[in-house]
Design a protein around this motif. Structure first.
Motif, mmCIF file in Angstrom:
data_model
loop_
_atom_site.group_PDB
_atom_site.id
_atom_site.type_symbol
_atom_site.label_atom_id
_atom_site.label_comp_id
_atom_site.label_asym_id
_atom_site.label_seq_id
_atom_site.Cartn_x
_atom_site.Cartn_y
_atom_site.Cartn_z
ATOM 1 N N LEU A 46 6.459 10.298 -45.067
ATOM 2 C CA LEU A 46 5.410 10.015 -44.094
ATOM 3 C C LEU A 46 4.024 9.871 -44.722
ATOM 4 O O LEU A 46 3.116 9.288 -44.116
ATOM 5 C CB LEU A 46 5.381 11.110 -43.022
ATOM 6 N N CYS A 47 3.863 10.384 -45.928
ATOM 7 C CA CYS A 47 2.554 10.327 -46.586
ATOM 8 C C CYS A 47 2.090 8.877 -46.752
ATOM 9 O O CYS A 47 2.887 7.994 -47.039
ATOM 10 C CB CYS A 47 2.629 11.002 -47.952
ATOM 11 N N GLU A 48 0.798 8.644 -46.544
ATOM 12 C CA GLU A 48 0.282 7.275 -46.610
ATOM 13 C C GLU A 48 -0.185 6.872 -48.005
ATOM 14 O O GLU A 48 -0.414 5.696 -48.268
ATOM 15 C CB GLU A 48 -0.836 7.110 -45.563
ATOM 16 N N SER A 49 -0.345 7.822 -48.889
ATOM 17 C CA SER A 49 -0.583 7.447 -50.284
ATOM 18 C C SER A 49 0.063 8.423 -51.253
ATOM 19 O O SER A 49 -0.618 9.195 -51.921
ATOM 20 C CB SER A 49 -2.084 7.311 -50.567
ATOM 21 N N PRO A 50 1.417 8.365 -51.299
ATOM 22 C CA PRO A 50 2.142 9.302 -52.166
ATOM 23 C C PRO A 50 1.857 9.058 -53.646
ATOM 24 O O PRO A 50 1.532 7.931 -54.051
ATOM 25 C CB PRO A 50 3.613 9.021 -51.843
ATOM 26 N N ALA A 55 4.020 13.911 -51.895
ATOM 27 C CA ALA A 55 3.011 13.559 -50.901
ATOM 28 C C ALA A 55 1.631 13.919 -51.450
ATOM 29 O O ALA A 55 1.503 14.833 -52.255
ATOM 30 C CB ALA A 55 3.282 14.320 -49.609
ATOM 31 N N CYS A 56 0.611 13.171 -50.984
ATOM 32 C CA CYS A 56 -0.723 13.385 -51.555
ATOM 33 C C CYS A 56 -1.370 14.675 -51.044
ATOM 34 O O CYS A 56 -2.175 15.287 -51.719
ATOM 35 C CB CYS A 56 -1.628 12.189 -51.258
ATOM 36 N N GLY A 57 -1.017 15.063 -49.835
ATOM 37 C CA GLY A 57 -1.602 16.289 -49.277
ATOM 38 C C GLY A 57 -2.994 16.080 -48.709
ATOM 39 O O GLY A 57 -3.608 17.020 -48.218
ATOM 40 N N LYS A 58 -3.497 14.831 -48.765
ATOM 41 C CA LYS A 58 -4.881 14.601 -48.339
ATOM 42 C C LYS A 58 -5.025 13.592 -47.199
ATOM 43 O O LYS A 58 -6.021 13.613 -46.478
ATOM 44 C CB LYS A 58 -5.697 14.088 -49.532
ATOM 45 N N CYS A 59 -4.046 12.711 -47.070
ATOM 46 C CA CYS A 59 -4.204 11.640 -46.081
ATOM 47 C C CYS A 59 -4.040 12.174 -44.658
ATOM 48 O O CYS A 59 -3.658 13.326 -44.445
ATOM 49 C CB CYS A 59 -3.190 10.533 -46.359
ATOM 50 N N GLN A 60 -4.288 11.311 -43.686
ATOM 51 C CA GLN A 60 -4.158 11.695 -42.277
ATOM 52 C C GLN A 60 -2.747 12.209 -41.965
ATOM 53 O O GLN A 60 -2.580 13.232 -41.299
ATOM 54 C CB GLN A 60 -4.481 10.474 -41.404
ATOM 55 N N ALA A 61 -1.742 11.484 -42.477
ATOM 56 C CA ALA A 61 -0.350 11.877 -42.209
ATOM 57 C C ALA A 61 -0.070 13.277 -42.756
ATOM 58 O O ALA A 61 0.558 14.102 -42.093
ATOM 59 C CB ALA A 61 0.598 10.868 -42.845
ATOM 60 N N CYS A 62 -0.522 13.531 -43.965
ATOM 61 C CA CYS A 62 -0.297 14.849 -44.574
ATOM 62 C C CYS A 62 -0.982 15.944 -43.755
ATOM 63 O O CYS A 62 -0.432 17.030 -43.573
ATOM 64 C CB CYS A 62 -0.785 14.873 -46.016
ATOM 65 N N HIS A 63 -2.188 15.642 -43.242
ATOM 66 C CA HIS A 63 -2.897 16.629 -42.426
ATOM 67 C C HIS A 63 -2.140 16.925 -41.139
ATOM 68 O O HIS A 63 -2.002 18.065 -40.733
ATOM 69 C CB HIS A 63 -4.319 16.149 -42.099
HETATM 70 ZN ZN ZN Z 1 -0.510 12.033 -47.875
#
Ligand code: ZN
Length: 340
Positions: A46-50, A55-63
């Motif tokens: 689901l992460c938008e910029s893995p 996962a990046c942990g920073k994008c909207q999806a991760c939040h």
């Molecule tokens: Zn992310």
């Protein structure tokens, strides 16, 4: 365990995310990292910029995921609410996990067949898939027959023999195996367990986290007492059942399901000993001298199978003492030596 985890993750994703199967089934005992695996995979999908396979942990999806409110994420798990209302926490614990009901799967249909909110993938982890009742499983099968593109079902099961074969056959199976005994003992020692507690490792199928959980919930002592009732069983079912009943009443951590499971393990070991000369679970317990001699392995195996039925109804027995007497009778019949 970490490296094994990474290896498994890498293997699954080896073909790239685009080639990931749409239905996966993670099987293996509790405490082997299935939940962490699912979480990592869901976040990655689901992460938008893995970054690589993370996962990046920073994008909207991760939040959103961190706050458990991603619109394209639906976690299905056994529902224990009903039991909570009936009898409070204690009872829920005694009864074990709840079931996955058909309306939980039905709600999923609209989620799965309507488009995604974020133009991307949707992820449906389904924890303890064997807890689906028949109607729920059939309903899920219908979805899995033609899984919508970009939806990923990640099923997990720690009691896979209760899973419908049709569910298994629709999924890519990812087995999670227990670590080597030496490594497992190290985990236990590291967690501060006494050496005497290590003997429960085999009983727990070699899964160290399971032993830790047993320890934490106060299950080690009643298990020990239970094994004593098995290694020197009284010859009549009523007194054996009475001992079990008293044990269940004095030890809240021990459920009827635990008890049936342990009696099954005991029968399994006796049968194994007769057939193959080795045992799997009670390696660390002294064997009663005469236990293995003169017993009929076929009878032992069929008693083990009969206990499967008991397991099915162990959650809601009509009368606990009668249930135990019936089970004790089955056990004692199997322990009768065949005349030479
Ligand atoms: Zn992310």
């Amino acid at each position: 365990m970490i490296t094994k985890f990474e290896k498994q993750f890498g293997e699954l994703l080896g073909g790239g995310l685009d080639r990931l199967p749409h239905a996966m089934l993670l099987i293996g005992a509790e405490g082997l990292g299935k939940a962490v695996f699912v979480e990592n995979l869901a976040h990655l999908l689901l992460c938008e910029s893995p970054i690589g396979y993370a996962a990046c942990g920073k994008c909207q999806a991760c939040h959103w995921l961190a706050g458990s409110n991603h619109p394209d994420f639906r976690h299905i798990r056994p529902d224990a609410d009903e039991e909570d209302e009936e009898g409070g926490r204690e009872k829920t614990r005694k009864r074990g996990p709840g079931i996955i009901r058909i309306d939980q799967i039905r709600e999923l249909e609209s989620f799965v067949f309507v488009g995604s909110h974020r133009m991307g993938r949707r992820v449906v982890p389904l924890t303890e898939a064997e807890a689906m009742n028949g109607a729920a499983a059939n309903s899920l099968l219908k979805i899995l027959e033609e899984p919508p593109a970009s939806v990923y079902f990640i099923l997990t099961s720690s009691r896979q023999r209760f899973l419908l074969p049709t569910i298994r056959s629709r999924c890519r199976i990812l087995p999670f195996a227990a670590p080597e005994t030496a490594a497992a003992k190290e985990v236990l020692a590291h967690a501060g367990l006494a050496q005497t507690d290590e003997r429960f490792l085999h009983l727990a199928g070699g899964v160290p986290l399971r032993v830790l959980k047993w320890k934490e919930s106060g299950l080690l002592r009643p298990l020990q007492v239970l094994i004593e009732t098995l290694s020197a069983p009284s010859s009549d079912p009523i007194s054996l059942a009475t001992r079990w009943d008293a044990l269940l009443k004095s030890e809240p951590a021990l459920s009827l399901e635990h008890l049936v499971e342990e009696v099954q393990r005991w029968l399994f070991d006796l049968a194994q000993e007769r057939m193959a000369g080795r045992i799997r679970y009670h390696v660390a317990w002294p064997r009663p001298k005469a236990a293995g001699d003169g017993l009929d392995p076929i009878t032992l195996v069929s008693a083990w199978q009969e206990l499967m039925q008991f397991r099915g109804s162990a959650r809601h027995p009509l009368n606990q003492l009668l249930f135990l007497e019936d089970m004790a009778a089955h056990l004692l019949r199997a322990l009768r030596p065949v005349p030479a």
